[in-house]
Design an enzyme around this catalytic site. Structure first.
Site, PDB file in Angstrom:
ATOM      1  N   ASP A  57       5.386   1.737  15.000  1.00  0.00           N
ATOM      2  CA  ASP A  57       5.420   0.274  15.061  1.00  0.00           C
ATOM      3  C   ASP A  57       4.411  -0.297  14.058  1.00  0.00           C
ATOM      4  O   ASP A  57       3.207  -0.320  14.325  1.00  0.00           O
ATOM      5  CB  ASP A  57       5.077  -0.131  16.504  1.00  0.00           C
ATOM      6  CG  ASP A  57       5.082  -1.626  16.727  1.00  0.00           C
ATOM      7  OD1 ASP A  57       5.031  -2.381  15.741  1.00  0.00           O
ATOM      8  OD2 ASP A  57       5.096  -2.037  17.894  1.00  0.00           O
ATOM      9  N   LYS A  74      -4.397  -5.369   1.978  1.00  0.00           N
ATOM     10  CA  LYS A  74      -2.926  -5.415   1.843  1.00  0.00           C
ATOM     11  C   LYS A  74      -2.454  -4.195   1.072  1.00  0.00           C
ATOM     12  O   LYS A  74      -1.439  -3.565   1.403  1.00  0.00           O
ATOM     13  CB  LYS A  74      -2.506  -6.716   1.138  1.00  0.00           C
ATOM     14  CG  LYS A  74      -1.001  -6.952   1.081  1.00  0.00           C
ATOM     15  CD  LYS A  74      -0.329  -6.311  -0.120  1.00  0.00           C
ATOM     16  CE  LYS A  74       1.164  -6.609  -0.133  1.00  0.00           C
ATOM     17  NZ  LYS A  74       1.878  -5.901  -1.199  1.00  0.00           N
ATOM     18  N   GLU A 116       8.454  -1.972  -2.289  1.00  0.00           N
ATOM     19  CA  GLU A 116       7.637  -2.428  -3.431  1.00  0.00           C
ATOM     20  C   GLU A 116       7.491  -1.296  -4.449  1.00  0.00           C
ATOM     21  O   GLU A 116       7.066  -0.185  -4.112  1.00  0.00           O
ATOM     22  CB  GLU A 116       6.248  -2.861  -2.921  1.00  0.00           C
ATOM     23  CG  GLU A 116       5.382  -3.442  -4.032  1.00  0.00           C
ATOM     24  CD  GLU A 116       4.086  -4.051  -3.499  1.00  0.00           C
ATOM     25  OE1 GLU A 116       4.062  -4.557  -2.360  1.00  0.00           O
ATOM     26  OE2 GLU A 116       3.094  -4.010  -4.250  1.00  0.00           O
ATOM     27  N   HIS A 163       3.204  -2.210 -13.292  1.00  0.00           N
ATOM     28  CA  HIS A 163       4.215  -3.032 -12.636  1.00  0.00           C
ATOM     29  C   HIS A 163       5.317  -3.427 -13.597  1.00  0.00           C
ATOM     30  O   HIS A 163       6.482  -3.462 -13.252  1.00  0.00           O
ATOM     31  CB  HIS A 163       3.569  -4.301 -12.064  1.00  0.00           C
ATOM     32  CG  HIS A 163       3.018  -4.068 -10.688  1.00  0.00           C
ATOM     33  ND1 HIS A 163       2.583  -5.071  -9.886  1.00  0.00           N
ATOM     34  CD2 HIS A 163       2.847  -2.930  -9.985  1.00  0.00           C
ATOM     35  CE1 HIS A 163       2.155  -4.563  -8.736  1.00  0.00           C
ATOM     36  NE2 HIS A 163       2.315  -3.269  -8.786  1.00  0.00           N
TER      37      HIS A 163
HETATM   38  C1  MEV Z   1      -0.182  -5.172  -4.406  1.00  0.00           C
HETATM   39  O1  MEV Z   1       0.868  -4.980  -3.492  1.00  0.00           O
HETATM   40  C2  MEV Z   1      -1.455  -4.561  -3.888  1.00  0.00           C
HETATM   41  C3  MEV Z   1      -2.715  -4.840  -4.715  1.00  0.00           C
HETATM   42  O2  MEV Z   1      -2.854  -6.255  -4.914  1.00  0.00           O
HETATM   43  C4  MEV Z   1      -3.871  -4.301  -3.923  1.00  0.00           C
HETATM   44  C5  MEV Z   1      -5.226  -4.663  -4.479  1.00  0.00           C
HETATM   45  O3  MEV Z   1      -5.368  -5.710  -5.114  1.00  0.00           O
HETATM   46  O4  MEV Z   1      -6.157  -3.887  -4.204  1.00  0.00           O
HETATM   47  C6  MEV Z   1      -2.626  -4.207  -6.075  1.00  0.00           C
END
Ligand code: MEV
Length: 423
Positions: free
Chosen positions: A280, A264, A67, A377
């Site tokens: 892992d 995430k 990513e 991004h």
């Molecule tokens: C994207 O991979 C991760 C984010 O969505 C994390 C977040 O919202 O804190 C930018």
């Protein structure tokens, strides 16, 4: 056998995938050996995130992730905090657990008494398995019986607690558990203190747990609010930033929808180091999310406070990882990662990984609460589109300049390049 529509025979398939094989035959053999039915390798970028200062020591941290923006965000956050004293980390505990899950027909008090009688035999039976680990400073920390009959009739567990030092320890723990399951069955069947009718037990399974709340690490940053500086070309003051940031974390603490995305982002950083060091990531993910839900509602892994002019931001999570055994020394790049990190112990690696998770989260929440994440991004998106359209370095530089204040899309970039080509 069903045929893959793309390949009418296996030779075509092997030839096509051979283009991705490693040039070095020995390396290729090693990669293939990790799994079954291997037909090629799947490449992911291996990056370095410099600028990390953890407990006063500098690191460039290897990260494997597909990513865009993750490595850049981590490095920026690391630089930001390096200028404010760096990250402070500590190990809370390093206990890993595993269970023999079994059924016993008798009364709970009978099982408890039988366990007390068999405990020495259980420990004796695994002496050979534990000798090496004990020489390295680890081994079995505790062994006890858990009565789970309130959840499922006749359900009990033998719970083993282990210190596996620098190894993740899955094989060590699982071997001990399987040995215990045999001793358990034998002991119950042969236990003359039990009623004949109670000597009926059945082991359902023996396996370590990937939930390791007692193998936990903490990483923290702090500074005075004034030191945070201004954001978004001076539009956002340090006080406003601290307030907005703390609100964003509080929202992730109370709302599972936000917490999932928030965590995430944390795992973007964590998994990247876990992968780079041959650990892992599925185990780490499972353990981290279980911990995030430990109070009955899924919540944030990071926490923030702004009190008396002081900004504090920290993460606490379980990380059962290793720096010896498994892929750590077998995968040539995992080996390189550990070299880059200065051959850390498992405890040091836990602290590095938690720090990257915190840095990633700081970068993401900072972007979200100031300029938004799309600006960054889109820059990466533009570079990817330009690469896919095989733009030259000169065209790329011109396009980055041109698209600074324009919406980036595949068709817009293609049209721009065509126009430049015609001009
Ligand atoms: C994207 O991979 C991760 C984010 O969505 C994390 C977040 O919202 O804190 C930018």
């Amino acid at each position: 056998m069903a045929q893959n529509v793309l390949y009418t025979n296996p030779i075509d398939l092997a030839k096509d995938f051979a283009q991705f094989w490693h040039d070095n035959v020995e390396h290729q053999k090693v990669f293939e050996g990790f799994s079954e039915n291997t037909i090629s390798n799947f490449h992911l970028p291996f990056g370095l995130a410099p600028n990390f200062v953890i407990n006063g020591k500098g690191y460039a941290i290897p990260m494997v992730i597909e990513e865009s923006s993750v490595v850049a965000a981590c490095s920026h956050a690391a630089k930001f905090w390096a200028e404010r004293g760096g990250f402070k980390t500590s190990i809370i505990n390093t206990t890993k657990v595993g269970h023999v899950h079994f059924l016993f027909e008798g009364e709970p008090h009978e099982m408890e008494a039988a366990f007390r009688r068999m405990r020495p035999a259980l420990l004796e039976a695994v002496k050979d398995l534990t000798a090496n680990m004990e020489n390295r400073g680890g081994g079995i920390k505790d062994l006890f019986l858990k009565d789970k009959t309130k959840d499922i009739p006749n359900y009990y567990q033998l719970e083993g607690q282990f210190d596996t030092v620098d190894s993740m320890g899955a094989n060590f723990i699982n071997s001990i558990l399987e040995a215990w399951s045999e001793v358990l069955m034998h002991s119950i069947q042969e236990d003359s203190s039990l009623n004949e009718s109670s000597r009926d037990a059945e082991v359902i399974m023996s396996i370590l747990s990937n939930y390791t709340p007692d193998c936990r690490v903490r990483a923290e940053v702090s500074c005075s609010v004034d030191d945070l500086g201004h954001f978004k070309q001076g539009e956002i003051s340090p006080e406003q930033f601290a307030k907005r940031f703390a609100y964003a974390v509080a929202m992730a603490e109370c709302d599972p929808y936000r917490a999932t995305t928030h965590n995430k982002g944390i795992m973007n950083g964590i998994d990247a180091v876990i992968l780079a060091t041959g650990n892992d990531f599925r185990a780490v993910e499972a353990g981290a999310h279980a911990y995030a839900a430990r109070n009955g509602q899924y919540s944030s892994l990071t926490h923030c406070s702004v009190e008396d002019g002081q900004f504090r931001f920290f993460i606490e999570l379980p990380l059962a990882i290793g720096t010896v055994g498994g892929l750590t020394k077998l995968h040539p790049l995992a080996k390189k990662s550990l070299e880059i990190l200065g051959q850390p112990s498992a405890e040091e690696l836990m602290q590095i990984v938690a720090t990257v998770g915190l840095a990633q989260n700081f970068g993401a929440v900072k972007a979200l609460t100031t300029s938004g994440i799309q600006a960054g991004h889109m820059k990466m998106h533009l570079t990817n589109i330009l690469n896919s359209l095989k733009a030259t370095t000169q065209q790329t530089e011109a396009a980055v300049e041109y698209f600074q204040d324009k919406v980036v899309s595949h068709s817009a970039v293609r049209a721009y390049l065509l126009e430049q080509g015609n001009g």
